[in-house]
Scaffold this active site. Sequence first.
Site, mmCIF file in Angstrom:
data_model
loop_
_atom_site.group_PDB
_atom_site.id
_atom_site.type_symbol
_atom_site.label_atom_id
_atom_site.label_comp_id
_atom_site.label_asym_id
_atom_site.label_seq_id
_atom_site.Cartn_x
_atom_site.Cartn_y
_atom_site.Cartn_z
ATOM 1 N N GLN A 195 4.636 -19.000 3.466
ATOM 2 C CA GLN A 195 4.987 -17.791 4.216
ATOM 3 C C GLN A 195 4.286 -17.738 5.570
ATOM 4 O O GLN A 195 4.104 -16.659 6.136
ATOM 5 C CB GLN A 195 4.644 -16.552 3.383
ATOM 6 C CG GLN A 195 5.435 -16.465 2.083
ATOM 7 C CD GLN A 195 5.157 -15.181 1.331
ATOM 8 O OE1 GLN A 195 5.549 -14.094 1.764
ATOM 9 N NE2 GLN A 195 4.483 -15.289 0.200
ATOM 10 N N ARG B 101 11.966 -11.367 -0.391
ATOM 11 C CA ARG B 101 11.816 -9.913 -0.292
ATOM 12 C C ARG B 101 12.700 -9.224 -1.331
ATOM 13 O O ARG B 101 12.512 -8.044 -1.631
ATOM 14 C CB ARG B 101 12.223 -9.390 1.097
ATOM 15 C CG ARG B 101 11.427 -9.847 2.305
ATOM 16 C CD ARG B 101 9.960 -9.784 2.121
ATOM 17 N NE ARG B 101 9.441 -11.045 1.622
ATOM 18 C CZ ARG B 101 8.247 -11.214 1.091
ATOM 19 N NH1 ARG B 101 7.447 -10.185 0.934
ATOM 20 N NH2 ARG B 101 7.843 -12.398 0.668
ATOM 21 N N LYS C 72 -0.631 -10.528 -5.211
ATOM 22 C CA LYS C 72 -1.724 -10.845 -4.289
ATOM 23 C C LYS C 72 -2.562 -9.610 -3.951
ATOM 24 O O LYS C 72 -3.796 -9.648 -4.014
ATOM 25 C CB LYS C 72 -1.139 -11.428 -3.002
ATOM 26 C CG LYS C 72 -2.147 -11.624 -1.897
ATOM 27 C CD LYS C 72 -1.459 -11.802 -0.554
ATOM 28 C CE LYS C 72 -0.787 -10.517 -0.120
ATOM 29 N NZ LYS C 72 -0.220 -10.582 1.231
ATOM 30 N N THR C 73 -1.902 -8.500 -3.613
ATOM 31 C CA THR C 73 -2.632 -7.294 -3.228
ATOM 32 C C THR C 73 -3.459 -6.774 -4.397
ATOM 33 O O THR C 73 -4.593 -6.314 -4.226
ATOM 34 C CB THR C 73 -1.649 -6.206 -2.750
ATOM 35 O OG1 THR C 73 -0.883 -6.725 -1.648
ATOM 36 C CG2 THR C 73 -2.390 -4.965 -2.296
ATOM 37 N N ASP D 71 -6.883 -11.548 4.052
ATOM 38 C CA ASP D 71 -5.501 -11.563 3.570
ATOM 39 C C ASP D 71 -4.629 -12.337 4.559
ATOM 40 O O ASP D 71 -4.929 -12.394 5.758
ATOM 41 C CB ASP D 71 -5.012 -10.119 3.438
ATOM 42 C CG ASP D 71 -3.694 -10.021 2.694
ATOM 43 O OD1 ASP D 71 -3.296 -11.000 2.030
ATOM 44 O OD2 ASP D 71 -3.065 -8.950 2.761
ATOM 45 N N GLU D 72 -3.545 -12.928 4.073
ATOM 46 C CA GLU D 72 -2.582 -13.643 4.911
ATOM 47 C C GLU D 72 -3.272 -14.710 5.775
ATOM 48 O O GLU D 72 -3.013 -14.832 6.972
ATOM 49 C CB GLU D 72 -1.806 -12.664 5.815
ATOM 50 C CG GLU D 72 -1.132 -11.520 5.083
ATOM 51 C CD GLU D 72 0.114 -11.934 4.314
ATOM 52 O OE1 GLU D 72 0.388 -13.152 4.228
ATOM 53 O OE2 GLU D 72 0.802 -11.043 3.797
#
Length: 748
Positions: free
Chosen positions: A254, A605, A37-38, A223-224
């Site tokens: 998430q 994670r 994503k980043t 983002d998010e």
Amino acid sequence: MNFLTLSTINDLNDVQREAVTKTEGPTLIVAGAGSGKTRVLTCRIAWLLSQGTEPWRVLALTFTNKAAREMKKRIAGLVGERRAAPLWMGTFHSVFSRILRREAKALGYTSSYTIYDSDDSLSVIRQIMTLRGISPQDYAPKAIQHRISSAKNGMINPALYRAQVGNALEERVARVYEDYEQKLKSSNAMDFDDLLVKTITLFEMRPEILSSWQDQFRYILIDEYQDTNRAQYTVVKRLAEKHRNICVVGDDAQSIYRFRGADIRNILDFERDYPDYDIYRLEQNYRSTKTILAAADDVISNNRGQIRKSLWTKNDQGEQIGVLTLRDERDEGSEVIRMIRDEQNKGVSLNEIAVLYRINSQSLSIEDALRRANIPYTLVGGVAFYQRAEVKDTLAYLRLLVNERDDESFLRAVNRPARGIGEVSIRRLRTAAESHSSPLLVMARMADEVPDLTPRATNALKNFAGMVDAWQKTINDAPLPEIAHMALTESGLIRSFKDEGTPEAMVRWDNVQRLLSHIAEFVETNPDATFDQYLQEISLLSDIDSYDQADDRVTLMTIHSAKGLEFETVIVPGLEEGLFPIGQSAGDQEELEEERRLFYVAVTRAKKRLYLTNCERRYRFGELSYPTPSRFLNEIGDEHLHFSATAPRGVSSFSSFSSTSIQSRRRPKPRSRSKPAYDEWTPDPLPVDDYSQVPRTLEVGSIVAHDAFGKGRVEAINGQGEKTRVTVRFEGVGRKQLMLKFARLRLL
């Protein structure tokens, strides 16, 4: 453009490449865990710049300063530092605080307004409650603070809140809320929530100002997005109305901040707001093993509300997920140490190991075990540096230099160190300030006019005000570190720590020195910076912003803090009903689904190894409880798990995890009802998914089994459907009342 295309764009997978290069119109990028994503976000911004977009026309919003810094650094690596520097990139609060600094006069503020953190806000609320005669024993100040914050994030102002009052608590909140807003305004201060709410108010009051910012931000990236609340959603929607080049990136699986007001519907209903949107699903996971990814999918598939996606990976199958049931928290701490030692023996660095827990209190037994084993660790979410008393005292002095209307900072600084100004004197000063409609610092300059002040208090107040006035005169001439050092020296604050001479006082002295060093470093990086800018910078920091994974230490943090991070090995303790999922979620489907998303975040994670533990007994709220294993364990397929029997205290189970000497066990399998089960201790599970059948399968007198409480006899059945409760008397434990839906009883 050519170097960007050749070196970066072609390295993306097909979906990533399309998401990066299709820049016009509304876009939803559903980015599964570990799907790059980043990388997509940074490449998309770099692509915009390489296509000729001016950097100051790009607005990129993140949820942590750390994420913003890392993204900007990556972009600079792609397009150059000079090209990346003018980008508007940061957290919602930092970006809109920056906008408000420029437009403050339109709202009746000065550009040097103070940003109150949670502690400052709570202090103001306590003062208002005292003045209003509202007892903190009857109405908790933190509860009132939470309700005010929720109202602001829900776009409910004091007048609207007052109109909706329905009980005694809400009536008290309404009174405090009204006074609180007035106090913030008179102090030229805003709290965190105001940074968004005031921006929306500004845009509603002054359409020409909104239009100006809309013209500036031709491209907006968020983002998010699944974690945005109503205020964040509203302000972004307003800014994007003109050009509609809005790109939101997120993963509904998430979304874990509902308790902070995050609304998952913002991402689920993106199509409602932008019917002509493009959607890209990033489904290839680059982080985890096939086993870890499959386990995460097993669990999250039980949630109803979600965007369809199917994660996959080219990574190895990987090891099974370790599951260990332990006696208690002491054993849990010991086993965490053994897992860490085992990982070290495999060549894993300490900074690639994380212990992620549901609530902060779980860290205590693990911290004790780590200290005894002399294993270094970093605790994220403890007392943050900027929340320490001596640091806040120091900052109170500096805040007064740029905002003399900041009464909260005045009250904190005026008697630190002690100057003989008691509570009675402060109360008289405040009364006089209110009658003159003056800030406390202004009133302190006129202490001679305050009725009933003692000569000692009068002199002390005037001397304090005189010091601040003298420092203010140098603020535009002397370097910031020099002004800060002068203020802390002349105020006597630094000397007071040295005079006390205790080890604790020297730690406080060292923390103040660290702050002064930080000011010097800030000025070195930002030569033209003002105190106002420095105070704004640090007021918006969060715990995770100071976290550095490069330190060779085990990381301890809540799962909420772990969002966006990854580790070679992850240990998740406390997989028990009532703890994870948390007890409050038991009767609320939306809360339960958020808990499941939180578990999904914890699992994803991990890159290579994941360990899950639960205890047979655990102290909670001061009492010993006997929890059942978390339902999340039952939602993972057996083929992904390796169960290990409880080890005797002091004997390792995980340290030789792959050894054949460990006795593996599996979950009990359902048996045919025609076969006897009692003597064999292989009971049938109750068909609780079909509540209409409960009266025929369970009745008063039935013998049942419970994972923690053992055998028992049903004494009563109450309620219907999902609210059915059973009362069972267990052998050696006593009577327990359980929600049938979650009890996981088995009929014997």
